[in-house]
Motif scaffolding. Structure first.
Motif: not given
Length: 75
Positions: A6, A8, A14, A50, A66-71
């Motif tokens: 993924r 991130a 990015w 994380t 905690r604001e990491i988003r996985m795509y």
């Protein structure tokens, strides 16, 4: 969390690997254990982070943010 590669991001930025510059990761929760908490059998209360593990070279990046988003990566 997942076993598939993924991308991130934190906000609009990015994330790329610091070692190989790759942009694919798998993620997992990592406990930030301290020896004092371990001694008192309170390891469960330690903070967690994380861990983004680079899909290419395996380098582990740790983030408390905690604001990491996985795509998902479309192939």
């Amino acid at each position: 969390m997942g076993n598939k590669p993924r991308r991130a991001a934190i906000g609009e930025m990015w994330i790329n690997c610091q070692v190989c510059k790759g942009d694919l990761f798998r993620d997992r929760e990592v406990k930030l254990n301290s020896s004092g908490m371990e001694l008192m059998n309170l390891a469960w209360a330690n903070e967690s982070a994380t861990g983004l593990i680079c899909w290419s070279c395996g380098y582990v990046h740790l983030f408390v943010n905690r604001e990491i988003r996985m795509y998902r990566v479309d192939k």
